[in-house]
Design a protein around this motif. Sequence first.
Motif, PDB file in Angstrom:
ATOM      1  N   LEU A   1      73.327 -10.579 116.553  1.00 38.18           N
ATOM      2  CA  LEU A   1      74.453 -11.460 116.256  1.00 38.18           C
ATOM      3  C   LEU A   1      73.924 -12.888 116.216  1.00 38.18           C
ATOM      4  CD1 LEU A   1      77.205 -10.186 118.733  1.00 38.18           C
ATOM      5  CD2 LEU A   1      77.246  -9.900 116.249  1.00 38.18           C
ATOM      6  N   PHE A   2      74.605 -13.741 115.473  1.00 39.99           N
ATOM      7  CA  PHE A   2      74.221 -15.147 115.454  1.00 39.99           C
ATOM      8  C   PHE A   2      75.479 -15.995 115.507  1.00 39.99           C
ATOM      9  CE2 PHE A   2      73.180 -19.208 113.480  1.00 39.99           C
ATOM     10  CZ  PHE A   2      71.985 -19.533 114.120  1.00 39.99           C
ATOM     11  N   GLY A   3      75.488 -16.970 116.390  1.00 46.13           N
ATOM     12  CA  GLY A   3      76.622 -17.870 116.490  1.00 46.13           C
ATOM     13  C   GLY A   3      76.690 -18.503 117.860  1.00 46.13           C
ATOM     14  N   ARG A   4      77.477 -19.556 117.958  1.00 48.39           N
ATOM     15  CA  ARG A   4      77.661 -20.195 119.256  1.00 48.39           C
ATOM     16  C   ARG A   4      78.363 -19.228 120.199  1.00 48.39           C
ATOM     17  NH1 ARG A   4      80.926 -25.497 118.896  1.00 48.39           N
ATOM     18  NH2 ARG A   4      82.573 -24.244 119.838  1.00 48.39           N
ATOM     19  N   MET A   5      77.956 -19.240 121.438  1.00 46.39           N
ATOM     20  CA  MET A   5      78.395 -18.229 122.412  1.00 46.39           C
ATOM     21  C   MET A   5      79.906 -18.066 122.463  1.00 46.39           C
ATOM     22  SD  MET A   5      79.832 -18.180 125.704  1.00 46.39           S
ATOM     23  CE  MET A   5      79.477 -19.853 126.249  1.00 46.39           C
TER      24      MET A   5
ATOM     25  N   TRP B   1      61.808 -13.821 125.829  1.00 44.90           N
ATOM     26  CA  TRP B   1      60.989 -14.822 126.526  1.00 44.90           C
ATOM     27  C   TRP B   1      61.515 -16.235 126.316  1.00 44.90           C
ATOM     28  CZ3 TRP B   1      56.681 -14.068 129.665  1.00 44.90           C
ATOM     29  CH2 TRP B   1      56.256 -12.738 129.766  1.00 44.90           C
ATOM     30  N   CYS B   2      62.063 -16.501 125.145  1.00 43.52           N
ATOM     31  CA  CYS B   2      62.628 -17.827 124.886  1.00 43.52           C
ATOM     32  C   CYS B   2      63.834 -17.673 123.958  1.00 43.52           C
ATOM     33  CB  CYS B   2      61.586 -18.771 124.290  1.00 43.52           C
ATOM     34  SG  CYS B   2      60.679 -18.131 122.876  1.00 43.52           S
ATOM     35  N   ALA B   3      64.854 -18.490 124.203  1.00 49.01           N
ATOM     36  CA  ALA B   3      66.125 -18.359 123.493  1.00 49.01           C
ATOM     37  C   ALA B   3      66.386 -19.585 122.636  1.00 49.01           C
ATOM     38  CB  ALA B   3      67.267 -18.172 124.487  1.00 49.01           C
ATOM     39  N   ILE B   4      66.837 -19.347 121.404  1.00 42.76           N
ATOM     40  CA  ILE B   4      67.190 -20.452 120.520  1.00 42.76           C
ATOM     41  C   ILE B   4      68.705 -20.484 120.341  1.00 42.76           C
ATOM     42  CG2 ILE B   4      64.992 -20.343 119.301  1.00 42.76           C
ATOM     43  CD1 ILE B   4      66.449 -19.012 116.972  1.00 42.76           C
ATOM     44  N   ALA B   5      69.210 -21.606 119.871  1.00 42.26           N
ATOM     45  CA  ALA B   5      70.645 -21.755 119.648  1.00 42.26           C
ATOM     46  C   ALA B   5      71.147 -20.689 118.681  1.00 42.26           C
ATOM     47  CB  ALA B   5      70.947 -23.147 119.087  1.00 42.26           C
ATOM     48  N   GLY B   6      72.282 -20.129 118.995  1.00 40.76           N
ATOM     49  CA  GLY B   6      72.873 -19.096 118.160  1.00 40.76           C
ATOM     50  C   GLY B   6      72.530 -17.686 118.592  1.00 40.76           C
ATOM     51  N   MET B   7      71.646 -17.555 119.587  1.00 41.27           N
ATOM     52  CA  MET B   7      71.190 -16.225 119.993  1.00 41.27           C
ATOM     53  C   MET B   7      71.294 -16.026 121.499  1.00 41.27           C
ATOM     54  SD  MET B   7      67.944 -15.702 117.423  1.00 41.27           S
ATOM     55  CE  MET B   7      67.789 -13.976 117.865  1.00 41.27           C
TER      56      MET B   7
ATOM     57  N   ARG C   1      77.202 -13.294 111.452  1.00 41.40           N
ATOM     58  CA  ARG C   1      77.141 -14.697 111.880  1.00 41.40           C
ATOM     59  C   ARG C   1      78.560 -15.213 112.052  1.00 41.40           C
ATOM     60  NH1 ARG C   1      73.207 -15.633 106.820  1.00 41.40           N
ATOM     61  NH2 ARG C   1      71.554 -14.226 107.519  1.00 41.40           N
ATOM     62  N   PHE C   2      78.736 -16.067 113.051  1.00 39.79           N
ATOM     63  CA  PHE C   2      80.065 -16.519 113.405  1.00 39.79           C
ATOM     64  C   PHE C   2      80.084 -18.023 113.643  1.00 39.79           C
ATOM     65  CE2 PHE C   2      79.697 -12.129 114.748  1.00 39.79           C
ATOM     66  CZ  PHE C   2      80.902 -11.552 114.355  1.00 39.79           C
ATOM     67  N   GLY C   3      81.229 -18.650 113.314  1.00 42.35           N
ATOM     68  CA  GLY C   3      81.561 -19.977 113.785  1.00 42.35           C
ATOM     69  C   GLY C   3      80.737 -21.119 113.223  1.00 42.35           C
ATOM     70  N   THR C   4      80.649 -22.168 114.012  1.00 42.99           N
ATOM     71  CA  THR C   4      80.055 -23.436 113.612  1.00 42.99           C
ATOM     72  C   THR C   4      78.613 -23.289 113.146  1.00 42.99           C
ATOM     73  OG1 THR C   4      81.458 -24.537 115.244  1.00 42.99           O
ATOM     74  CG2 THR C   4      79.614 -25.805 114.351  1.00 42.99           C
ATOM     75  N   LEU C   5      77.803 -22.577 113.914  1.00 44.73           N
ATOM     76  CA  LEU C   5      76.387 -22.458 113.575  1.00 44.73           C
ATOM     77  C   LEU C   5      76.178 -21.661 112.297  1.00 44.73           C
ATOM     78  CD1 LEU C   5      74.844 -21.879 117.123  1.00 44.73           C
ATOM     79  CD2 LEU C   5      74.755 -23.953 115.747  1.00 44.73           C
ATOM     80  N   ALA C   6      77.068 -20.707 112.032  1.00 44.61           N
ATOM     81  CA  ALA C   6      76.929 -19.897 110.823  1.00 44.61           C
ATOM     82  C   ALA C   6      77.086 -20.734 109.557  1.00 44.61           C
ATOM     83  CB  ALA C   6      77.958 -18.770 110.838  1.00 44.61           C
ATOM     84  N   LYS C   7      77.874 -21.819 109.636  1.00 48.10           N
ATOM     85  CA  LYS C   7      78.132 -22.641 108.456  1.00 48.10           C
ATOM     86  C   LYS C   7      76.883 -23.375 107.969  1.00 48.10           C
ATOM     87  CE  LYS C   7      82.957 -23.408 109.810  1.00 48.10           C
ATOM     88  NZ  LYS C   7      83.952 -24.408 110.276  1.00 48.10           N
ATOM     89  N   THR C   8      75.990 -23.672 108.884  1.00 44.27           N
ATOM     90  CA  THR C   8      74.794 -24.426 108.506  1.00 44.27           C
ATOM     91  C   THR C   8      73.529 -23.560 108.510  1.00 44.27           C
ATOM     92  OG1 THR C   8      74.517 -25.115 110.823  1.00 44.27           O
ATOM     93  CG2 THR C   8      75.737 -26.595 109.359  1.00 44.27           C
ATOM     94  N   TYR C   9      73.673 -22.286 108.841  1.00 50.06           N
ATOM     95  CA  TYR C   9      72.497 -21.407 108.961  1.00 50.06           C
ATOM     96  C   TYR C   9      71.906 -21.110 107.588  1.00 50.06           C
ATOM     97  CZ  TYR C   9      69.720 -17.252 110.072  1.00 50.06           C
ATOM     98  OH  TYR C   9      68.712 -16.341 110.198  1.00 50.06           O
ATOM     99  N   GLN C  10      70.621 -21.378 107.428  1.00 53.54           N
ATOM    100  CA  GLN C  10      69.918 -21.124 106.164  1.00 53.54           C
ATOM    101  C   GLN C  10      68.841 -20.052 106.298  1.00 53.54           C
ATOM    102  OE1 GLN C  10      70.763 -22.554 103.211  1.00 53.54           O
ATOM    103  NE2 GLN C  10      72.463 -23.538 104.299  1.00 53.54           N
TER     104      GLN C  10
END
Length: 271
Positions: free
Chosen positions: A98-102, A149-155, A200-209
């Motif tokens: 999934l991808f998106g702000r929590m 091991w490391c987390a990025i925004a949206g995940m 993909r959901f929400g705010t982050l999905a709108k700008t995800y390339q």
Amino acid sequence: MTNLQKAVILITGASGGFGQELTRQLLEAGSRLILTDINEAVLRQRVAAIQNEVKTGEVLACLASDLADVQGCETLYHQVKALDIPIDILINNAGVGLFGRMDEIPRQRWEYLMQVNLMTPMRLSALFVPDMIEHQKGHIVNISSLAGWCAIAGMAHYSASKFGLRGFSEGLFNEVKDYNVKVTAVYPFFSRTPILQSERFGTLAKTYQGLPEHMITDPADVMRATIQGIVKNQLHVFPDPTANRLHLLQRYFPQLVYWINNRMGRSMKHG
């Protein structure tokens, strides 16, 4: 060393990108496979295509299973037990993304992700490990992610599931090592599999390339390195150069990883 020749291997998520590569490469290694996924018709179609090209190894069964709850995991276990063939290796490969702000992802979607990505490997391990302990032989393989091991925004949710799977794998390793049962956890970077097209959901999905093409790995190469890690009984496998470098940076230079995460975030927004 874990011997793959004639080994009986159960693979979950066998229709997916990693699942198909595991099927192909383990058949080439002479393994005997029990394959499962949620859609049996799709699974059989993809397995038939592989077997048209690979004539070694053996597919013992293709089983339909929805592993997102306790009943599905128990049903799969009983289906496998009914074959009356002890499992040498369990590969917990099934997973979703999934991808998106929590706070913008529907609760039922991220709870489903947690069930499939974390609870299912735990449940299946709990079912199959006692048999392996009894036989003093076995191997549990958990396909985690560098996101463990490391987390990025949206995940956030995806990383939580993969961090959890990493911790479970380490604990399980220490609990079963005295019974000749091996544990391997695998941490690939983003690979060219259907998970790249996750919801993909929400705010982050709108700008995800999406990620730049040059950063995405080849699943055949990733699974080839994974299988070598299984053969060598490695606890932690980083099957591509990016995963190997970033996990070392996370351990020893975490501030640099924060900087890389920010750069990746900007790259995914602007392409």
